[in-house]
Design a protein around this motif. Structure first.
Motif, PDB file in Angstrom:
ATOM      1  N   UNK A  72      38.101  36.028  38.040  1.00  0.00           N
ATOM      2  CA  UNK A  72      37.944  34.627  37.633  1.00  0.00           C
ATOM      3  C   UNK A  72      37.371  33.779  38.765  1.00  0.00           C
ATOM      4  N   UNK A  73      37.486  34.297  39.993  1.00  0.00           N
ATOM      5  CA  UNK A  73      36.945  33.566  41.131  1.00  0.00           C
ATOM      6  C   UNK A  73      35.428  33.655  41.223  1.00  0.00           C
ATOM      7  N   UNK A 127      48.358  40.381  40.507  1.00  0.00           N
ATOM      8  CA  UNK A 127      47.408  39.378  40.069  1.00  0.00           C
ATOM      9  C   UNK A 127      46.012  39.601  40.597  1.00  0.00           C
ATOM     10  N   UNK A 128      45.781  40.715  41.296  1.00  0.00           N
ATOM     11  CA  UNK A 128      44.408  41.065  41.653  1.00  0.00           C
ATOM     12  C   UNK A 128      43.603  41.201  40.378  1.00  0.00           C
ATOM     13  N   UNK A 141      43.180  39.315  38.106  1.00  0.00           N
ATOM     14  CA  UNK A 141      42.480  38.105  37.679  1.00  0.00           C
ATOM     15  C   UNK A 141      41.553  37.570  38.759  1.00  0.00           C
ATOM     16  N   UNK A 142      41.302  38.385  39.790  1.00  0.00           N
ATOM     17  CA  UNK A 142      40.419  37.932  40.867  1.00  0.00           C
ATOM     18  C   UNK A 142      38.998  37.692  40.372  1.00  0.00           C
TER      19      UNK A 142
END
Lengths: 324, 265
Positions: free
Chosen positions: B33-34, B27-28, B30-31
């Motif tokens: 999105x931070x 799931x890195x 989708x990092x």
């Protein structure tokens, strides 16, 4: 006979049932939309949960009294810090996964590990953005699915449990235990129980408990708090339903692999499903009553014009089965 | 015919392979999105406006948050976020040392008669007491008894001008500091929440004076929203037609840091 003449690959394989059009386009689309939405909701949900990794029973969270049933955290021990998970007072060392885990070479003291959250680092704000976006997607897809399934008969034919499903359940459990799968026109009783459970128990529960955590919704719909016995109980149920949905996913994938992944995936992508030999390709009676309408009648039995895979073979095979 | 079959097989295989790689990649992925202002994140954030609109449509403007009985106050109100502005705000330190004798709550902005109230004046006005559940954005809840002046009364006394859309709450506590720029805490609400019967400028908690850790001398309670919408240490209530000119422009300290403005879920 025709297929031998054409030299089709299917010809030299053992007996096959008819290829049927099993999944309507909206059933397929909503299926994949849910797959994506639930993936993001799970990982962003664990991110949100990590902001306060404990579950309680009742209206509030006990800080000066104890109403927690699950708590994840890290503690210093003589051997250094360790991750612990406490369930109903039973404490387990879960270092490496829960309470304390590694992410890109650094030790993190978090509930669920970084590989299970979106984003992988602590970011409650982003977790909430992702979670609520996909919550709308999930609910929207559920609405579309419910209406289309009601209209095309899928809901009544394949999902709603009927007395027959209860009668045939023991036999179906026995068949599944022996990994003997019957690829029929509709789902087997055990499948129907699983899908019925997801659509009529788990999805409503996870949506309502999600809303019960909203202070605004609690003001508008006070019955939400009473239904679940408090906001913190609702939060606990929300978490437990998540666990059940993960369990459903694991079994769902296992069954797809065991029952023939190509055929199962094809039915959820193209809609066409290869049934077991001897299957009557026509709609079952209860489906025919409900699944009326132009497209229903035309598409259920592939004909040479409508089947993209050579309906002549299907129709012929079907006729042969019947004549036996 | 066989071309068609191959195409289907290929399609299925492709779907399975991409689904598999999505999971295996971790799931890195989708990092990004931070990152605030990432276009994908901006798109996902639009759902927050939908949530706000849906909650306003589904829940009556006057619908009350659940009020609990005395027996359900089972603990002190859990302090969270900033709990002691005496540490880094000299003005607040002085006020607190004098028992808030010099404190003034100002009502300013789009009002006909700007007002100032001392703590004693506020305490002598008709009050409302309510036992409500405080829901932190982190997930926990705590039930406590809050006493204060209905905010609607203060706004009526100052006479809100037409054109007012939001109320901005300015606070003494300063977040950040150290390496990052110090940012005074502020919050904002729409007029519906400001005039809601349970929205009070609270000076009392569980029968006593509001402690410093819970927001002394005045904390705004907006009972149908999450904890970060209950600003502590409030000194100025400003009536405004927008909030883009305050802080980083998102309507509140936590909103400036990626949280949704409405905070209703």
């Amino acid at each position: 006979m025709t297929d031998q003449a054409l030299g089709k690959p299917e010809a030299d394989r053992p007996a096959k049932g008819p290829l049927i059009y099993r999944q309507a386009v909206l059933t397929r689309i909503t299926h994949w939309v849910w797959a994506i939405a639930l993936f993001f909701m799970l990982l962003s949900g664990l991110q949100i949960w990590n902001a306060h990794p404990a579950l309680y029973v009742g209206q509030q969270s006990g800080f000066e009294f104890d109403n927690a049933i699950l708590r994840i955290g890290a503690e210093n021990t003589p051997e250094g810090p360790r991750g612990f998970t406490t369930v109903f007072g039973q404490k387990f060392d879960t270092t490496g996964v829960l309470g304390m885990s590694e992410l890109r070479g650094t030790t993190n003291f978090v509930g669920f590990p970084g590989w299970a959250t979106i984003p992988s680092f602590r970011d409650l704000a982003t977790g909430r953005v992702v979670h609520f976006f996909f919550a709308w997607i999930l609910v929207g897809a559920l609405g579309i699915w419910a209406i289309s399934s009601l209209l095309n008969g899928h809901l009544w034919r394949d999902v709603i449990l009927k007395p027959r499903d209860f009668r045939e359940l023991p036999r179906d459990i026995w068949d599944h235990a022996r990994l003997k799968f019957h690829h029929g026109r509709s789902y087997s009783p055990l499948q129907k129980f699983a899908y019925f459970g997801v659509f009529f128990v788990l999805f409503p529960l996870i949506i309502l408990t999600g809303l019960a955590m909203s202070p605004t919704m609690d003001a508008g719909w006070p019955w939400l708090i009473d239904l679940f016995g408090g906001r913190q109980t609702a939060r606990t149920i929300h978490f437990l339903v998540m666990v059940l949905l993960v369990l459903f996913f694991v079994i769902h994938i296992a069954m797809v692999l065991l029952a023939g992944p190509i055929n199962e995936l094809r039915s959820m992508i193209t809609g066409y499903y290869r049934t077991s030999p001897g299957t009557d390709a026509s709609l079952p009676l209860e489906g025919r009553e409900r699944g009326r309408g132009r497209s229903g009648g035309r598409r259920e039995i592939p004909t040479p014009d409508s089947s993209p895979q050579g309906g002549g073979e299907q129709a012929g095979a079907n006729r042969q089965e019947k004549s036996k | 015919m066989s071309g068609l079959i191959l195409n289907r097989r290929r399609l299925i295989g492709l779907g399975a392979a991409s689904a598999g790689s999505l999971v295996l990649a971790g799931c890195d992925q989708f990092d990004f999105l931070g990152q605030r202002n990432d276009p994908v994140r901006d798109f996902l954030e639009r759902a927050n406006s939908l949530t706000y609109a849906a909650q306003r449509a589904l829940v009556g403007q006057q619908a009350l948050a659940r009020e609990f009985s005395e027996s359900e106050i089972r603990q002190g109100q859990r302090p969270n976020g900033s709990t002691d502005p005496r540490q880094n705000v000299a003005e607040y330190r002085t006020l607190e040392a004098n028992g808030f004798a010099g404190y003034k709550l100002r009502i300013t902005g789009l009002v006909e008669t700007p007002k100032e109230y001392s703590l004693a004046e506020l305490q002598n006005m008709p009050s409302r007491t309510q036992i409500t559940r405080h829901d932190c954005v982190e997930g926990w809840s705590c039930i406590a008894k809050w006493t204060g002046v209905p905010l609607g009364r203060l706004l009526d006394e100052a006479k809100v001008k037409p054109g007012a859309k939001f109320i901005v709450y300015h606070c003494y506590d300063v977040m950040g500091g150290g390496l990052s720029k110090p940012e005074p805490y502020y919050e904002s609400s729409d007029l519906i929440d400001a005039y809601h019967p349970q929205t009070i400028a609270a000076y009392g908690l569980n029968g006593g004076a509001l402690p410093v850790e819970n927001g002394a001398p005045i904390r705004i309670r907006i009972e149908r929203a999450l904890g970060y919408k209950q600003p502590k240490y409030v000194h100025t209530i400003e009536v405004a037609d927008g909030f883009s000119q305050y802080g980083l422009g998102q309507g509140g300290y936590w909103e400036d840091h990626g949280y949704d403005w409405y905070g209703g879920i």
